[in-house]
Design a protein around this motif. Structure first.
Motif, short mmCIF file in Angstrom:
data_model
loop_
_atom_site.label_atom_id
_atom_site.label_comp_id
_atom_site.label_asym_id
_atom_site.label_seq_id
_atom_site.Cartn_x
_atom_site.Cartn_y
_atom_site.Cartn_z
N GLN A 177 0.83 -1.19 0.00
CA GLN A 177 0.00 0.00 0.00
C GLN A 177 0.88 1.26 0.00
O GLN A 177 0.60 2.22 -0.72
N VAL A 178 1.92 1.24 0.79
CA VAL A 178 2.84 2.37 0.85
C VAL A 178 3.58 2.52 -0.48
O VAL A 178 3.76 3.64 -0.98
N VAL A 179 4.02 1.41 -1.06
CA VAL A 179 4.74 1.46 -2.33
C VAL A 179 3.85 2.06 -3.43
O VAL A 179 4.30 2.89 -4.22
N ARG A 180 2.59 1.65 -3.48
CA ARG A 180 1.67 2.19 -4.48
C ARG A 180 1.49 3.69 -4.31
O ARG A 180 1.51 4.46 -5.28
N LEU A 181 1.30 4.13 -3.07
CA LEU A 181 1.12 5.55 -2.81
C LEU A 181 2.37 6.34 -3.22
O LEU A 181 2.27 7.38 -3.89
#
Length: 258
Positions: A177-181
């Motif tokens: 989720q952090v990587v996508r953001l």
């Protein structure tokens, strides 16, 4: 739990996992518990606010205006350097950060080097004036390539902002989720760089080849450098703030959103 705490009857918190405690401590140091808050803080520091962006724009404005009105390249360079030094002196007197003025001076120095190389190779004054703007075009092109590459390989550059805050440079990469953001935010940083190159490079090439009057090319480059500088950066920042306002992604991988 100590004997004293048992005797007093005080409520003792449950034990927590040491690794989780470390992550919480690191996040608490910056008073930000979400990726969005961390990135907002770091972007604000990186841009330097209105003053920092103005300090970056003033030397370019003065260089362009001086060249177009006086047709004296040395004077234009001296005026832009002089303005940057005055801004630097003000920062020093106020004991505030000189980072953004130094960045402007560094940019002028690189521009001066390109001007000097153009003169050494026999370029006209118009060619030398155009050479002043070449480093900015190359920088934006290179910056866009590097940022895009970090996204394509799955290690977006903005993610390292999160890592610099949490104390672990790569832990954020464990949370998809952090990587996508961070990927989306990094692409938003790529967009202004690409737009600057797409607009300025053809003008520079046209002025250099003679298909466009060199003075006109210098004027367009000077105006576009300002117009596509902090205003475009603010537009990108606004898009990032909008994206950041939609979610609350925990700093610590695996934590539940707030």
């Amino acid at each position: 739990m100590t004997e004293a705490s048992r005797a007093s009857g005080d409520e003792v918190p449950e034990q927590v996992d040491p690794a989780g405690s470390d992550q919480t401590d690191r996040a608490a140091k910056v008073e930000a518990d979400t990726v969005e808050a961390v990135v907002r803080q770091q972007l604000s520091k990186a841009l330097g606010g209105r003053r920092g962006m103005a300090e970056a724009a003033v030397p370019t404005i003065l260089f362009t205006v001086t060249w177009l009105t006086q047709r004296d390249l040395d004077l234009a360079l001296e005026v832009s350097v002089g303005a940057a030094l005055v801004l630097l002196a003000i920062r020093l007197v106020q004991r505030s950060t000189v980072q953004f003025v130094v960045n402007a001076l560094f940019g002028i120095a690189i521009g001066w080097y390109f001007v000097h190389r153009s003169a050494a190779s026999g370029g006209s004054e118009q060619d030398q004036a155009l050479a002043y703007f070449l480093p900015g075009i190359l920088y934006n092109g290179g910056y866009a390539v590097v940022l895009a590459f970090t996204c394509l390989i799955g290690w977006p550059l903005v993610g390292f902002m999160v890592g610099s805050i949490t104390g672990d440079a790569t832990a954020w990469h464990d949370d998809r989720q952090v990587v996508r953001l961070c990927s989306r935010l990094t692409w938003l940083l790529v967009a202004p760089c690409v737009l600057r190159v797409l607009i300025q490079a053809p003008v520079w090439l046209a002025g250099r080849s003679g298909s466009l009057d060199p003075d006109t090319a210098v004027a367009i480059l000077g105006v576009s450098k300002i117009a596509l500088g902090w205003p475009l950066q603010l537009a990108a920042l606004g898009s990032m703030v909008w994206l950041l306002s939609r979610n609350r992604t925990p700093v610590a991988p695996g934590a539940a959103p707030a």
